[in-house]
Design an enzyme around this catalytic site. Sequence first.
Site, PDB file in Angstrom:
ATOM      1  N   ASN A 209       0.843  -1.187   0.000  1.00 49.56           N
ATOM      2  CA  ASN A 209       0.000   0.000   0.000  1.00 49.56           C
ATOM      3  C   ASN A 209       0.874   1.231   0.000  1.00 49.56           C
ATOM      4  O   ASN A 209       1.975   1.196   0.527  1.00 49.56           O
ATOM      5  CB  ASN A 209      -0.833   0.029   1.291  1.00 49.56           C
ATOM      6  CG  ASN A 209      -2.139  -0.696   1.139  1.00 49.56           C
ATOM      7  OD1 ASN A 209      -2.852  -0.525   0.160  1.00 49.56           O
ATOM      8  ND2 ASN A 209      -2.461  -1.503   2.113  1.00 49.56           N
ATOM      9  N   ASP A 278      -5.385  -5.606   2.324  1.00 51.26           N
ATOM     10  CA  ASP A 278      -6.584  -6.403   2.612  1.00 51.26           C
ATOM     11  C   ASP A 278      -6.394  -7.857   2.171  1.00 51.26           C
ATOM     12  O   ASP A 278      -6.955  -8.766   2.766  1.00 51.26           O
ATOM     13  CB  ASP A 278      -7.802  -5.795   1.904  1.00 51.26           C
ATOM     14  CG  ASP A 278      -8.230  -4.479   2.562  1.00 51.26           C
ATOM     15  OD1 ASP A 278      -8.063  -4.366   3.799  1.00 51.26           O
ATOM     16  OD2 ASP A 278      -8.697  -3.569   1.848  1.00 51.26           O
ATOM     17  N   ILE A 307      -6.790  -6.851  11.687  1.00 50.63           N
ATOM     18  CA  ILE A 307      -6.091  -6.783  12.984  1.00 50.63           C
ATOM     19  C   ILE A 307      -6.902  -5.966  13.986  1.00 50.63           C
ATOM     20  O   ILE A 307      -7.108  -6.377  15.137  1.00 50.63           O
ATOM     21  CB  ILE A 307      -4.675  -6.187  12.794  1.00 50.63           C
ATOM     22  CG1 ILE A 307      -3.888  -7.023  11.783  1.00 50.63           C
ATOM     23  CG2 ILE A 307      -3.931  -6.112  14.130  1.00 50.63           C
ATOM     24  CD1 ILE A 307      -2.590  -6.396  11.311  1.00 50.63           C
ATOM     25  N   PHE A 323      -8.426   4.021  11.815  1.00 49.93           N
ATOM     26  CA  PHE A 323      -8.297   5.082  10.818  1.00 49.93           C
ATOM     27  C   PHE A 323      -9.131   4.716   9.608  1.00 49.93           C
ATOM     28  O   PHE A 323      -9.204   3.545   9.232  1.00 49.93           O
ATOM     29  CB  PHE A 323      -6.829   5.251  10.396  1.00 49.93           C
ATOM     30  CG  PHE A 323      -6.131   6.325  11.181  1.00 49.93           C
ATOM     31  CD1 PHE A 323      -5.792   6.116  12.506  1.00 49.93           C
ATOM     32  CD2 PHE A 323      -5.839   7.543  10.600  1.00 49.93           C
ATOM     33  CE1 PHE A 323      -5.176   7.112  13.244  1.00 49.93           C
ATOM     34  CE2 PHE A 323      -5.215   8.552  11.325  1.00 49.93           C
ATOM     35  CZ  PHE A 323      -4.877   8.332  12.647  1.00 49.93           C
TER      36      PHE A 323
HETATM   37  N1  CTP Z   1      -6.984  -2.509   9.551  1.00 49.48           N
HETATM   38  C1  CTP Z   1      -6.403  -3.558  10.228  1.00 49.48           C
HETATM   39  N2  CTP Z   1      -6.215  -4.756   9.614  1.00 49.48           N
HETATM   40  C2  CTP Z   1      -6.598  -4.950   8.348  1.00 49.48           C
HETATM   41  C3  CTP Z   1      -7.178  -3.876   7.643  1.00 49.48           C
HETATM   42  C4  CTP Z   1      -7.355  -2.670   8.282  1.00 49.48           C
HETATM   43  O1  CTP Z   1      -6.036  -3.394  11.392  1.00 49.48           O
HETATM   44  N3  CTP Z   1      -6.411  -6.101   7.775  1.00 49.48           N
HETATM   45  C5  CTP Z   1      -7.219  -1.234  10.237  1.00 49.48           C
HETATM   46  C6  CTP Z   1      -6.395  -0.103   9.691  1.00 49.48           C
HETATM   47  O2  CTP Z   1      -5.190   0.048  10.368  1.00 49.48           O
HETATM   48  C7  CTP Z   1      -7.336   1.091   9.916  1.00 49.48           C
HETATM   49  C8  CTP Z   1      -8.696   0.497   9.668  1.00 49.48           C
HETATM   50  O3  CTP Z   1      -8.570  -0.877  10.008  1.00 49.48           O
HETATM   51  O4  CTP Z   1      -7.329   1.523  11.249  1.00 49.48           O
HETATM   52  C9  CTP Z   1      -9.086   0.642   8.232  1.00 49.48           C
HETATM   53  O5  CTP Z   1     -10.255  -0.079   7.999  1.00 49.48           O
HETATM   54  P1  CTP Z   1     -10.536  -0.867   6.645  1.00 49.48           P
HETATM   55  O6  CTP Z   1     -11.982  -1.102   6.607  1.00 49.48           O
HETATM   56  O7  CTP Z   1      -9.741  -2.088   6.498  1.00 49.48           O
HETATM   57  O8  CTP Z   1     -10.053   0.166   5.599  1.00 49.48           O
HETATM   58  P2  CTP Z   1      -9.860  -0.090   4.097  1.00 49.48           P
HETATM   59  O9  CTP Z   1      -9.037  -1.294   3.814  1.00 49.48           O
HETATM   60  O10 CTP Z   1      -9.419   1.196   3.522  1.00 49.48           O
HETATM   61  O11 CTP Z   1     -11.364  -0.450   3.739  1.00 49.48           O
HETATM   62  P3  CTP Z   1     -12.098  -0.218   2.364  1.00 49.48           P
HETATM   63  O12 CTP Z   1     -11.191  -0.784   1.354  1.00 49.48           O
HETATM   64  O13 CTP Z   1     -13.381  -0.940   2.533  1.00 49.48           O
HETATM   65  O14 CTP Z   1     -12.273   1.265   2.276  1.00 49.48           O
END
Ligand code: CTP
Length: 396
Positions: A209, A278, A307, A323
């Site tokens: 990312n 993701d 997480i 966030f």
């Molecule tokens: N987060 C996490 N573990 C993951 C994905 C996200 O801890 N596997 C945490 C990030 O650190 C952040 C928040 O979750 O605090 C973001 O949420 P998320 O829904 O995963 O954001 P995006 O991936 O941007 O979701 P979307 O693609 O649906 O917008």
Amino acid sequence: MELQGKRIALGVTGGVAAYKAAELVRLLLKQGATVQVAMTDAATHFVTPVTFQALSGQPVFTDQWDARIGNNMAHIDLSREADALLVAPASADFLAKVAHGLADDLLSTLVLARDCPLLVAPAMNRQMWENPATRRNVATLRADGVAVLGPGCGDQACGETGLGRMLEPEEIVAELIAHFQPKPLKGRRLLLTAGPTFEAIDPVRGITNLSTGKMGYAIARAAHEAGAEVTLVSGPVALPCPYGVTRIDVTSALQMRDAVLAQTAGSDVFVAVAAVADYRPAAPAEQKIKKDGGTPPAIELTLNPDILAEVAALPHPPLCVGFAAESQKLDEYAEKKRRAKKIPLIVGNLIQNGFGGDDNTLVLFDDDGRHPLPPASKIDLARRLVAHIATLLEKN
Ligand code: CTP
């Protein structure tokens, strides 16, 4: 300019590290402080007062009988006007003097007559630092409320290696800035993730990312300044670890999850700032994938663990903060994520407002509604966020 308007009295004692105090003066001025230097006689054998005078733009004092101070009260005037008295480097001899309240030269008299906080940055040979007498003196200083900065570990001027090196000037400045911040997280433990994750496709390629880690690192620093014990689980970034923060380096989301779960017990707050991938390749190739035949390989992906949601679902979770970086509909998407992950606070930011940069715009969403933070530098926003977290902790 994080020390704008602050008046720092800088004491320099005799030690090779005195040369670093010259750089320290420069950095303090750069942060907006005014610096008044006082040197011990021993310090003048390492660096001359002229150097400090030229750098600080102020007369340098070395003698308690200096005729330049009309009423001969240099020992009172110099430290009474200061917001903080910083002694760097502080020799073993000097620490001993302060611990016992001796006042037989200008600097030790300044220390005894002060009514401002005292910070010392010890610098000495490792055996002198480990000597029981020094240990006792340092314990006394701490008990008296003196902030002891460092010392650091590393190569010493004497050719030995170990604990006793003066902190680098940048680290001392960071600690001085921290000193002036409020301490709403004193006694609390804060765990956070920052940076991107990297999910291997083969030994030389992967999915990642766009994340510099700047926001997460700023929050780690702000939490340390606020008095918390901070553990930062970081994906691959090109940033130095903020002084006073414990960093655990990870690469993939699975490693990040394991590192986080190993640290949640005893944590009061968990802030998930990392841009976690993701998805990850389901079966990373052990060898480098060759472009034989020109047919593009298909990469099968599998979902990574969330997480933040996992930590929030623990039986006794820390206060969880997420966030939400969105390109549109910030309020709607952020609030939706907050509910889906069952977390008390989510920090929304519109990604066109500051991805990768030093400034940012944030909106906090909690049970009381939406709290926009004015546009500011990442460290200022991080301090406001930390203050908000502290008020939620109080309420809990
Ligand atoms: N987060 C996490 N573990 C993951 C994905 C996200 O801890 N596997 C945490 C990030 O650190 C952040 C928040 O979750 O605090 C973001 O949420 P998320 O829904 O995963 O954001 P995006 O991936 O941007 O979701 P979307 O693609 O649906 O917008």
